[in-house]
Design an enzyme around this catalytic site. Structure first.
Site, mmCIF file in Angstrom:
data_model
loop_
_atom_site.group_PDB
_atom_site.id
_atom_site.type_symbol
_atom_site.label_atom_id
_atom_site.label_comp_id
_atom_site.label_asym_id
_atom_site.label_seq_id
_atom_site.Cartn_x
_atom_site.Cartn_y
_atom_site.Cartn_z
ATOM 1 N N ASP A 1 -3.106 4.648 -2.444
ATOM 2 C CA ASP A 1 -4.201 5.222 -1.667
ATOM 3 C C ASP A 1 -4.610 6.591 -2.224
ATOM 4 O O ASP A 1 -3.750 7.455 -2.423
ATOM 5 C CB ASP A 1 -3.727 5.363 -0.215
ATOM 6 C CG ASP A 1 -4.851 5.643 0.755
ATOM 7 O OD1 ASP A 1 -5.698 4.765 0.947
ATOM 8 O OD2 ASP A 1 -4.875 6.761 1.326
ATOM 9 N N HIS B 1 -11.201 -3.011 3.127
ATOM 10 C CA HIS B 1 -11.214 -2.657 4.547
ATOM 11 C C HIS B 1 -12.076 -1.435 4.847
ATOM 12 O O HIS B 1 -12.208 -1.053 6.003
ATOM 13 C CB HIS B 1 -9.777 -2.418 5.013
ATOM 14 C CG HIS B 1 -9.144 -1.264 4.289
ATOM 15 N ND1 HIS B 1 -8.813 -1.326 2.949
ATOM 16 C CD2 HIS B 1 -8.819 -0.015 4.693
ATOM 17 C CE1 HIS B 1 -8.308 -0.163 2.568
ATOM 18 N NE2 HIS B 1 -8.295 0.651 3.606
ATOM 19 N N ASP B 2 -12.635 -0.798 3.822
ATOM 20 C CA ASP B 2 -13.491 0.380 4.020
ATOM 21 C C ASP B 2 -14.972 0.085 3.798
ATOM 22 O O ASP B 2 -15.810 0.963 4.027
ATOM 23 C CB ASP B 2 -13.098 1.497 3.029
ATOM 24 C CG ASP B 2 -11.705 2.050 3.275
ATOM 25 O OD1 ASP B 2 -11.227 2.001 4.418
ATOM 26 O OD2 ASP B 2 -11.098 2.534 2.289
ATOM 27 N N GLU C 1 -6.289 3.795 -6.125
ATOM 28 C CA GLU C 1 -7.604 3.978 -5.491
ATOM 29 C C GLU C 1 -8.083 5.385 -5.813
ATOM 30 O O GLU C 1 -7.386 6.357 -5.538
ATOM 31 C CB GLU C 1 -7.496 3.784 -3.977
ATOM 32 C CG GLU C 1 -8.866 3.756 -3.321
ATOM 33 C CD GLU C 1 -8.889 4.318 -1.911
ATOM 34 O OE1 GLU C 1 -9.803 3.965 -1.164
ATOM 35 O OE2 GLU C 1 -8.013 5.125 -1.567
ATOM 36 N N ASP D 1 0.857 -1.170 0.000
ATOM 37 C CA ASP D 1 0.000 0.000 0.000
ATOM 38 C C ASP D 1 0.900 1.230 0.000
ATOM 39 O O ASP D 1 1.833 1.319 0.798
ATOM 40 C CB ASP D 1 -0.879 -0.007 1.253
ATOM 41 C CG ASP D 1 -2.300 0.420 0.959
ATOM 42 O OD1 ASP D 1 -2.470 1.533 0.440
ATOM 43 O OD2 ASP D 1 -3.233 -0.346 1.270
HETATM 44 O O1 ISL Z 1 -14.447 4.952 3.281
HETATM 45 C C1 ISL Z 1 -14.480 6.112 3.009
HETATM 46 C C2 ISL Z 1 -15.273 7.048 3.749
HETATM 47 O O2 ISL Z 1 -16.555 7.060 3.171
HETATM 48 C C3 ISL Z 1 -13.767 6.692 1.916
HETATM 49 O O3 ISL Z 1 -13.934 8.048 1.765
HETATM 50 C C4 ISL Z 1 -12.315 6.443 2.136
HETATM 51 O O4 ISL Z 1 -11.840 7.284 3.119
HETATM 52 C C5 ISL Z 1 -11.665 6.671 0.832
HETATM 53 O O5 ISL Z 1 -12.070 5.572 0.091
HETATM 54 C C6 ISL Z 1 -10.183 6.674 0.926
HETATM 55 O O6 ISL Z 1 -9.744 5.512 1.516
HETATM 56 C C7 ISL Z 1 -8.380 5.348 1.704
HETATM 57 O O7 ISL Z 1 -7.768 6.478 2.283
HETATM 58 C C8 ISL Z 1 -8.149 6.802 3.611
HETATM 59 C C9 ISL Z 1 -8.179 5.603 4.541
HETATM 60 O O8 ISL Z 1 -8.860 5.950 5.717
HETATM 61 C C10 ISL Z 1 -8.847 4.404 3.906
HETATM 62 O O9 ISL Z 1 -8.769 3.292 4.767
HETATM 63 C C11 ISL Z 1 -8.163 4.161 2.604
HETATM 64 O O10 ISL Z 1 -8.619 3.004 1.968
HETATM 65 C C12 ISL Z 1 -7.145 7.809 4.085
HETATM 66 O O11 ISL Z 1 -5.842 7.297 3.898
#
Ligand code: ISL
Length: 572
Positions: free
Chosen positions: A212, A343-344, A271, A112
């Site tokens: 990310d 994971h989100d 992403e 990542d």
């Molecule tokens: O899950 C979300 C909130 O609704 C998304 O906005 C998420 O924050 C977005 O997909 C970005 O995600 C990534 O960056 C974030 C981190 O918290 C997430 O875990 C990661 O996948 C900040 O680094």
């Protein structure tokens, strides 16, 4: 089967034949995967000890969520040192052992890369707090405007996107939490530092990066106000930083400086919240040399109401229209990534399937079949192959995730009652994806000998890896068969995609055609028996894969049992 067999190092791969087009990726969220030392948090040694579970599926690539030193304010997506391992996960020696063990099994390892922001505890940011420091310009520092924030942007994690620093009485930009200050990519030194760090990992042997929120790195330097959001408090800054003015330039430069030095071997996936099909064509066109593929967010936003914590039932026709548009949009150029979970996101069997004991296996295998038969590279999130379900989160004390906790606090400040806020958090909160991996039926599911940082789901007594691997009809073995099919049937990798029945609210059906082979894929998204009209000619087609009792007879009408899925093949 292993990814390397197609990579042919040293020889130029023809566009369209890159190894990752036939690959399947498995995502590990290390904190929740396997704990080797009893501190309740997963670690690298724990993961290394469990690799055969992943390799046993036949996957080609392991994507590892962040393991770098971090205050863990966003579970490692807030990095304080890009070139080391957080002690909670192990050390560089443990990392090298993991990498060797992954490679020994014929798999690749993708890291990542979190470079839109660092932790506020990163030395770069610490130095930048001094207005005279050469690092000052590495972040977005701005003086107050009328004694307040420099613009009206809200952060993704609630509140303003700006924090005031007492050291200089200036503000810094943080699109996520105040502990995640945004790097200023306008500064070439920032870009060079990131490139050097990437090369350091690639020289160590890693095989690529999941990047990310990489489409947020280019901001309009004027930082204009955004249109006020529904809350009336903050503006939506996204038009000024989602796929911003220099994003393609930055990614092409990164490709030139980094990826181009490792031809053939790497996989890169960006992403990209808010990315459109048109933009994704640019990002993933091999001739432009930016990224191999992107994670888009459209299909995981279809059940959002006012915001993600206001869930609505999914309309199957919306899902088909959206995924179908991405299939068509990236058919002649570029490439899709395919995912239900990460994971989100809440667990897909709870979200789009039925996690009750009666239909859990059937709906999970239907969802897997439909996804994996699309054109693109499928991603499996840990536990998805067991049909792990959402967590039984009750009161706010059960939640750990910063996003959920902030949302709850803000809603209550605005006058909402807990009982009105909690249902949305339970359905959509990110902790659902983060409960410990369920290895066996023992008290902590075999995840830890200590107290897990997030409780194990009580359903692990039934739903666990040991039981799944022992049962040939399990979700795990269905995923294994889907992956094997991708590796053996070129139509799964390369076939043209045609959506069928776009107006049907119950059946998801499409064909994939390649050379003389056509695959018919159909999945029943309901708990009822359904029938649907099919184009002529499918009578007697060979059954390739199914999850149901009847193996869905084809007679001109397609009949599907509850949550049933079938893949059939016609060969000319
Ligand atoms: O899950 C979300 C909130 O609704 C998304 O906005 C998420 O924050 C977005 O997909 C970005 O995600 C990534 O960056 C974030 C981190 O918290 C997430 O875990 C990661 O996948 C900040 O680094």
């Amino acid at each position: 089967m292993a990814a390397d067999s197609a990579a042919r190092p040293g020889r130029q791969t023809r566009p369209g034949q890159e190894w990752w087009r036939s690959a399947v990726v498995y995502q590990v969220y290390p904190r929740s995967f396997a704990d080797s030392d009893g501190d309740g948090i997963g670690d690298l040694a724990g993961l290394t000890g469990r690799l055969d579970h992943i390799a046993g599926l036949g996957v080609d690539v392991l994507w590892l969520s962040p393991v770098y030193p971090s205050p863990q304010s966003d579970n490692g997506y807030d990095i304080s040192d890009y070139q080391d391992i957080d002690p909670v996960f192990g050390d560089l020696a443990a990392f090298d052992r993991l990498l060797a063990a992954v490679h020994e099994r014929g798999m690749k390892l993708v890291m990542d890369l979190v470079v839109n922001h660092t932790s506020d505890e990163h030395p770069w940011f610490q130095e930048s707090r001094d207005p005279g420091s050469p690092k000052r310009d590495w972040y977005w520092w701005r003086p107050p405007r009328d004694g307040r924030e420099p613009n009206n942007w809200g952060s993704f994690f609630t509140g303003s996107a700006w924090a005031r620093d007492s050291a200089s009485d200036a503000y810094y930009l943080h699109l996520f939490s105040p502990k995640q200050p945004d790097l200023n990519w306008e500064n070439p030194d920032v870009r060079q530092a990131v490139h050097a760090m990437m090369r350091w990992w690639l020289d160590r042997g890693v095989d690529g990066f999941r990047m990310d929120v990489i489409n947020l790195i280019s901001k309009d330097p004027a930082l204009p106000d955004g249109v006020l959001r529904g809350d009336g408090l903050y503006g939506d800054g996204s038009p000024h930083f989602v796929c911003g003015p220099r994003i393609h330039e930055y990614l092409q430069e990164m490709h030139r400086e980094v990826m181009a030095h490792y031809p053939e071997r790497l996989l890169t996936v960006g992403e990209m919240p808010g990315v459109t099909v048109e933009q994704a064509r640019l990002f993933t066109d091999p001739r432009r040399a930016e990224l191999d593929m992107v994670f888009q967010f459209e299909h995981v936003g279809l059940d959002h109401g006012r915001d993600k914590f206001d869930p609505r039932p999914l309309r199957l026709t919306d899902l088909k229209a959206s995924l179908g548009r991405w299939q068509t949009g990236l058919a002649d150029v570029g490439w899709n990534s395919l995912y239900w979970n990460n994971h989100d996101q809440p667990r897909v069997v709870s979200r789009f399937g039925d996690d009750s004991p009666r239909y859990r296996t059937r709906s999970a295998t239907m969802l897997a079949t439909v996804l994996h038969l699309h054109r693109g590279t499928p991603y499996i999130y840990q536990g998805e192959e067991l049909a792990m379900a959402n967590a039984p989160l009750r009161s706010i004390e059960d939640f750990r995730d910063i996003e959920s906790l902030n949302h709850y606090a803000e809603a209550l400040r605005a006058g909402a009652r807990p009982e009105d806020v909690l249902p949305g958090l339970r359905a959509m909160g990110r902790d659902n994806a983060r409960t410990p991996m369920q290895w066996d039926a023992s008290p902590q599911a075999g995840f830890t000998t200590g107290t897990p940082w997030l409780p194990v789901n009580p359903d692990h007594t039934e739903v666990n890896a040991a039981a799944a691997r022992a049962n040939p009809d399990s979700v795990y073995h269905h995923y294994r068969r889907l992956i094997a099919l991708r590796h053996s049937e070129p139509a799964v990798v390369h076939g043209d995609f045609t959506m069928l029945l776009p107006d049907d609210e119950r059946v998801y059906a499409f064909t994939r055609a390649y050379g003389g082979t056509t695959l018919l894929v159909a999945g029943n998204f309901t708990g009822d028996t359904v029938t649907a009209e099919l184009p002529a000619g499918w009578e007697g087609a060979e059954l390739v894969l199914g999850n149901g009792p009847s193996a869905a007879a084809v007679t001109g009408r397609l009949a599907l049992a509850p949550w049933e899925a079938v893949v059939r093949r016609l060969t000319r």
